[in-house]
Write a protein that holds these residues in place. Sequence first.
Motif, PDB file in Angstrom:
ATOM      1  N   GLN A   3       5.742   2.949  -0.332  1.00 51.44           N
ATOM      2  CA  GLN A   3       5.512   4.165  -1.111  1.00 51.44           C
ATOM      3  C   GLN A   3       5.139   5.305  -0.181  1.00 51.44           C
ATOM      4  O   GLN A   3       4.437   5.099   0.810  1.00 51.44           O
ATOM      5  N   LEU A   4       5.608   6.504  -0.533  1.00 51.48           N
ATOM      6  CA  LEU A   4       5.229   7.711   0.187  1.00 51.48           C
ATOM      7  C   LEU A   4       4.442   8.579  -0.784  1.00 51.48           C
ATOM      8  O   LEU A   4       4.914   8.872  -1.885  1.00 51.48           O
ATOM      9  N   VAL A   5       3.276   8.984  -0.375  1.00 57.06           N
ATOM     10  CA  VAL A   5       2.413   9.780  -1.245  1.00 57.06           C
ATOM     11  C   VAL A   5       2.144  11.121  -0.578  1.00 57.06           C
ATOM     12  O   VAL A   5       1.582  11.178   0.517  1.00 57.06           O
ATOM     13  N   GLU A   6       2.579  12.192  -1.257  1.00 54.11           N
ATOM     14  CA  GLU A   6       2.378  13.541  -0.729  1.00 54.11           C
ATOM     15  C   GLU A   6       1.132  14.163  -1.346  1.00 54.11           C
ATOM     16  O   GLU A   6       0.746  13.843  -2.465  1.00 54.11           O
ATOM     17  N   ALA A  23       1.594  10.125   3.380  1.00 53.59           N
ATOM     18  CA  ALA A  23       1.185   8.836   3.927  1.00 53.59           C
ATOM     19  C   ALA A  23       2.112   7.748   3.408  1.00 53.59           C
ATOM     20  O   ALA A  23       2.450   7.721   2.221  1.00 53.59           O
ATOM     21  N   VAL A  24       2.500   6.867   4.301  1.00 55.37           N
ATOM     22  CA  VAL A  24       3.352   5.733   3.941  1.00 55.37           C
ATOM     23  C   VAL A  24       2.471   4.505   3.739  1.00 55.37           C
ATOM     24  O   VAL A  24       1.642   4.195   4.595  1.00 55.37           O
ATOM     25  N   PHE A  29       6.145  -1.899   9.113  1.00 51.90           N
ATOM     26  CA  PHE A  29       6.817  -1.300  10.248  1.00 51.90           C
ATOM     27  C   PHE A  29       6.459   0.177  10.363  1.00 51.90           C
ATOM     28  O   PHE A  29       6.160   0.843   9.377  1.00 51.90           O
ATOM     29  N   LEU A  30       6.525   0.672  11.572  1.00 54.66           N
ATOM     30  CA  LEU A  30       6.272   2.083  11.807  1.00 54.66           C
ATOM     31  C   LEU A  30       7.553   2.879  11.567  1.00 54.66           C
ATOM     32  O   LEU A  30       8.655   2.345  11.681  1.00 54.66           O
ATOM     33  N   PHE A  31       7.392   4.149  11.233  1.00 54.09           N
ATOM     34  CA  PHE A  31       8.567   4.931  10.909  1.00 54.09           C
ATOM     35  C   PHE A  31       9.408   5.232  12.152  1.00 54.09           C
ATOM     36  O   PHE A  31       8.907   5.348  13.266  1.00 54.09           O
ATOM     37  N   ASN A  32      10.706   5.357  11.954  1.00 55.67           N
ATOM     38  CA  ASN A  32      11.609   5.804  13.000  1.00 55.67           C
ATOM     39  C   ASN A  32      11.679   7.322  13.009  1.00 55.67           C
ATOM     40  O   ASN A  32      11.846   7.950  14.041  1.00 55.67           O
ATOM     41  N   ILE A  73       2.072   8.232  14.399  1.00 57.35           N
ATOM     42  CA  ILE A  73       2.892   7.022  14.303  1.00 57.35           C
ATOM     43  C   ILE A  73       2.053   5.823  13.881  1.00 57.35           C
ATOM     44  O   ILE A  73       2.448   5.026  13.030  1.00 57.35           O
ATOM     45  N   ALA A  74       0.895   5.687  14.470  1.00 58.84           N
ATOM     46  CA  ALA A  74       0.056   4.520  14.207  1.00 58.84           C
ATOM     47  C   ALA A  74      -0.368   4.442  12.750  1.00 58.84           C
ATOM     48  O   ALA A  74      -0.548   3.360  12.196  1.00 58.84           O
ATOM     49  N   LYS A  75      -0.521   5.600  12.128  1.00 55.48           N
ATOM     50  CA  LYS A  75      -0.983   5.632  10.741  1.00 55.48           C
ATOM     51  C   LYS A  75       0.167   5.841   9.764  1.00 55.48           C
ATOM     52  O   LYS A  75      -0.047   5.869   8.551  1.00 55.48           O
ATOM     53  N   ASN A  76       1.380   6.005  10.269  1.00 50.90           N
ATOM     54  CA  ASN A  76       2.525   6.284   9.398  1.00 50.90           C
ATOM     55  C   ASN A  76       2.250   7.476   8.487  1.00 50.90           C
ATOM     56  O   ASN A  76       2.444   7.411   7.260  1.00 50.90           O
TER      57      ASN A  76
END
Length: 115
Positions: A3-6, A23-24, A29-32, A73-76
């Motif tokens: 889920q992506l929450v804006e 936030a993902v 997995f981390l985002f590309n 990156i670490a927190k997506n």
Amino acid sequence: QVQLVESGGGLVQAGGSLRLSCAVSGSRFLFNGMGWYRQAPGKQRERVASITNGGNTNYADSVKGRFTISGDIAKNTVALQMNSLEPEDSAVYYCNAKIVGVEYWGKGTLVTVST
């Protein structure tokens, strides 16, 4: 389930600033790559800004010099700092993430810039 929450949308006067965050959750997995898109009434969705996991950024010509995208990156997570907002920036802003070849979208957050 990914889920992506804006958050961070709202009403602001022309010339003002807003900061959007995304936030993902639910991904091992981390985002590309992550980015922000927007869609105004009667218009097609357009890419506003994007960032890769290597930190490379790209902006639409209409927002260059006014918007800044940043990512953790670490927190997506990804954020979009929007300065010098114009009424033409009014739209629903959507967060987008590409994770292991799959594209995900948030539900959107409304940004309204008044004159």
